[in-house]
Design a protein around this motif. Structure first.
Motif, short mmCIF file in Angstrom:
data_model
loop_
_atom_site.label_atom_id
_atom_site.label_comp_id
_atom_site.label_asym_id
_atom_site.label_seq_id
_atom_site.Cartn_x
_atom_site.Cartn_y
_atom_site.Cartn_z
N GLY A 242 -0.56 4.41 -1.65
CA GLY A 242 -1.77 4.87 -1.32
C GLY A 242 -2.95 4.25 -2.35
O GLY A 242 -2.70 3.53 -3.01
N TYR A 243 -4.28 4.66 -2.31
CA TYR A 243 -5.46 4.45 -2.70
C TYR A 243 -5.09 4.11 -4.47
O TYR A 243 -5.76 3.12 -4.93
CB TYR A 243 -6.73 5.29 -2.43
CG TYR A 243 -7.74 4.70 -2.72
CD1 TYR A 243 -8.39 3.80 -2.54
CD2 TYR A 243 -8.79 5.49 -3.69
CE1 TYR A 243 -9.58 2.84 -2.65
CE2 TYR A 243 -10.03 5.25 -4.13
CZ TYR A 243 -10.67 4.05 -3.63
OH TYR A 243 -11.80 3.39 -4.07
N ASP A 244 -4.85 4.87 -5.00
CA ASP A 244 -4.86 4.61 -6.52
C ASP A 244 -3.82 3.63 -6.97
O ASP A 244 -3.74 3.19 -7.99
CB ASP A 244 -4.79 5.96 -7.36
CG ASP A 244 -3.80 7.04 -7.20
OD1 ASP A 244 -4.02 8.05 -7.18
OD2 ASP A 244 -2.42 6.76 -6.71
N GLY A 245 -3.19 3.06 -5.70
CA GLY A 245 -2.22 1.91 -6.13
C GLY A 245 -3.03 0.68 -5.84
O GLY A 245 -2.83 -0.42 -6.11
N ILE B 289 -3.00 3.85 10.79
CA ILE B 289 -3.69 4.57 9.81
C ILE B 289 -4.02 3.67 8.60
O ILE B 289 -5.16 3.93 7.97
CB ILE B 289 -2.85 5.77 9.58
CG1 ILE B 289 -2.79 6.50 10.87
CG2 ILE B 289 -3.43 6.60 8.25
CD1 ILE B 289 -2.16 8.02 10.69
N MET B 290 -3.09 2.87 8.19
CA MET B 290 -3.04 2.02 6.77
C MET B 290 -4.47 1.32 7.18
O MET B 290 -5.28 0.85 6.27
CB MET B 290 -1.99 1.06 6.59
CG MET B 290 -0.85 1.95 6.03
SD MET B 290 -1.30 2.86 4.77
CE MET B 290 -2.25 1.79 3.64
N PRO C 47 0.85 -1.24 0.02
CA PRO C 47 0.19 0.00 0.03
C PRO C 47 0.63 1.39 -0.07
O PRO C 47 0.24 2.32 0.35
CB PRO C 47 -0.70 -0.16 1.48
CG PRO C 47 0.39 -0.84 2.37
CD PRO C 47 1.30 -1.66 1.30
N LEU D 291 -0.73 -5.22 2.48
CA LEU D 291 0.25 -5.32 3.84
C LEU D 291 0.05 -4.22 4.67
O LEU D 291 -0.28 -3.04 4.22
CB LEU D 291 1.53 -4.97 3.14
CG LEU D 291 2.07 -6.18 2.15
CD1 LEU D 291 3.65 -5.74 1.88
CD2 LEU D 291 1.87 -7.52 2.68
N VAL D 292 -0.29 -4.60 5.94
CA VAL D 292 -0.49 -3.57 6.87
C VAL D 292 0.60 -3.61 7.96
O VAL D 292 1.29 -2.77 8.13
CB VAL D 292 -1.93 -3.83 7.68
CG1 VAL D 292 -2.04 -2.82 8.59
CG2 VAL D 292 -3.08 -3.73 6.65
N LEU E 120 -7.72 3.01 6.72
CA LEU E 120 -7.92 3.40 5.36
C LEU E 120 -8.42 2.38 4.76
O LEU E 120 -9.28 1.92 4.04
CB LEU E 120 -6.37 3.82 4.66
CG LEU E 120 -6.06 5.27 5.01
CD1 LEU E 120 -4.70 5.44 4.51
CD2 LEU E 120 -7.10 6.27 4.41
N TRP F 251 -11.50 1.45 2.50
CA TRP F 251 -11.33 1.08 1.09
C TRP F 251 -12.31 -0.20 0.69
O TRP F 251 -12.84 -0.37 -0.69
CB TRP F 251 -9.93 0.71 0.58
CG TRP F 251 -9.23 2.04 0.65
CD1 TRP F 251 -9.53 3.50 0.80
CD2 TRP F 251 -7.75 2.02 0.83
NE1 TRP F 251 -8.37 4.25 0.83
CE2 TRP F 251 -7.49 3.44 0.87
CE3 TRP F 251 -6.90 0.97 0.73
CZ2 TRP F 251 -5.86 4.00 0.58
CZ3 TRP F 251 -5.33 1.51 0.73
CH2 TRP F 251 -4.90 3.00 0.57
#
Lengths: 290, 290
Positions: B136-139, B182-183, B133, B157-158, B186, B190
């Motif tokens: 970010g989100y667009d990945g 935070i991940m 990750p 992966l966190v 998110l 998501w």
């Protein structure tokens, strides 16, 4: 045995010889490859078309640029046939004395990271590979070990060019550094033992052209780290944006452009002239960067 | 057209059917494969040996476990021949009704992330893939799109199981959450639109067994997220450590073990009995987790 020259020293020599800090991204999208090259609908046919297309691009630009960067995912889409086209593209480019940076953004831990390092820098013998740092030092160290042994390089993602790169990378830590700044400091230290005669480390960084304030800050935090800079051109990065990625010695950055170069033929040329169009696009980029 | 069943629902059905939340990691190290299977020194021979070994393991454990997880790097080491062995391993496992999680930890942005998603979840048709990750989100979003379309899953992966996972993941942000927390938040958001009938999302998380305090915290932060848990066994994680990865419904975690199972023959068995040894190791793990 062949003497292994330090990666950054090799890269810099190639940049100086060609007079351009430009890397051509070989991201073949089958739907954008000239139709006369395509051979059919199987994976093997797709892979063959990709290889032929890449050879045409490499033939057209190899005397102008020091490096190419094939993006692994675009090949893997066609299964093992695509991976074969990836391998043959790398070999063909190296045969034309281009430095090959495998853009795989790979990562794992310990022995598995070692397997990725062996895959890209060993068996496939690329000159460098891009690496993701989310797993910390023991996801990067195995790559550095292979670099040391084989005169290879890595470029570790620090600040990427995409819109949501800030989700994680820009978070402010309680020590008042953003995550990407902390990664930068770690990276400069991880690469400190791998600095070549040129003063630059074999451990490089990926720094997007689309965030030029952050790039300027990163240039200061990583004085000995070479930047691989995506985001120029199609993604919106301009010459003024990438300027901050260079050190005062005029070195320190390799600017990548993919779509704007390899699919330049779609703008105004006949598809038969895709190589000539790519060459023109490189010459234009060279002028723009000057 | 085949009806696509939601990934988490499929996974849970398989876990219940087999009565064990166990995933067998297929990380073939050629030097640990029984010598009678090996065929020579070429990449093709290595790939063939890997495939034969995997088939033996799959035959021995497929009625006991719901899933296998081939680690892509171990195959890519042998170039395109290795990738062919990877593809054939996935097909063989699916033929035995196992869920296949491609452990590639892949990532990129936009259309390139889409290419990785198409590669692993489309063309190779794996059931799920691990994703990094850092971008970010667009990945991650392009993977979620493919999941939605094809009934597939991802594990992002966190908090990873390796010693230096904290370099980035544990940094405290100024909002008093660590990066991995935070991940997690998110990720839960998501995946919120991808929750199946089971109450779990097709967007899962990788949470290492070696950090059980953090895993317990993550279980609370991500109630609808399935955990893929590496680090049990050879890496040091114990049954007590992975317990915190489960929700009160007894679901929510899939525990992976690789070396301890597939190379169990090295401990006390003759190499001819590598399948039997793997089966015994799975039965032992099953008992241990109960």
């Amino acid at each position: 045995m062949q003497i292994k020259i330090h990666f950054a020293d090799r890269l810099i020599a190639a940049i100086k010889q060609k007079g351009a800090p430009i890397c051509v991204g070989l991201d073949p999208r089958l739907e954008q490859i000239p139709s006369f090259i395509k051979k059919g609908k199987t994976f093997e046919a797709a892979a063959e078309a990709i290889l032929d297309f890449n050879k045409g691009i490499i033939d057209a630009v190899h005397d102008l640029v020091p490096a190419v960067k094939p993006q692994f995912a675009f090949y893997l889409q066609y299964g093992f046939s695509g991976v074969r086209a990836f391998e043959e593209t790398c070999k063909y480019a190296q045969g034309k004395e281009l430095i090959v940076i495998a853009d795989a953004k790979c990562n794992d831990i310990g022995s598995t990271a070692e397997a990725y390092a062996n895959a890209f820098l060993g068996e496939m013998d690329c000159d460098a590979v891009t690496v993701n740092p989310y797993l910390g030092y023991d996801g990067v160290k195995p790559f550095i070990e292979v670099c040391k042994k084989r005169g290879k390089g890595i470029f570790v993602l620090v600040k990427t060019s995409n819109p949501s790169s800030g989700d994680l990378q820009d978070l402010m830590t309680e020590e008042k550094f953003r995550n990407y700044e902390i990664m930068a400091q770690l990276l400069e230290s991880w690469g400190a033992d791998e600095v070549g005669k040129s003063g630059y480390s074999a451990v490089g960084a990926v720094v997007g052209a689309t965030y030029s304030d952050q790039a300027a800050r990163l240039r200061k935090l990583m004085p000995h780290t070479y930047f691989l800079v995506p985001g120029y051109g199609a993604q919106g990065g301009k010459a003024a944006d990438v300027k901050v990625c260079f050190n005062k010695d005029g070195l320190g950055a390799l600017i990548n452009s993919s779509r704007d170069i390899i699919f330049a033929w779609q703008r105004e040329h006949s598809e038969r002239l895709f190589g000539e169009a790519a060459r023109e696009a490189v010459l234009k980029m060279k002028k723009d960067l000057k």
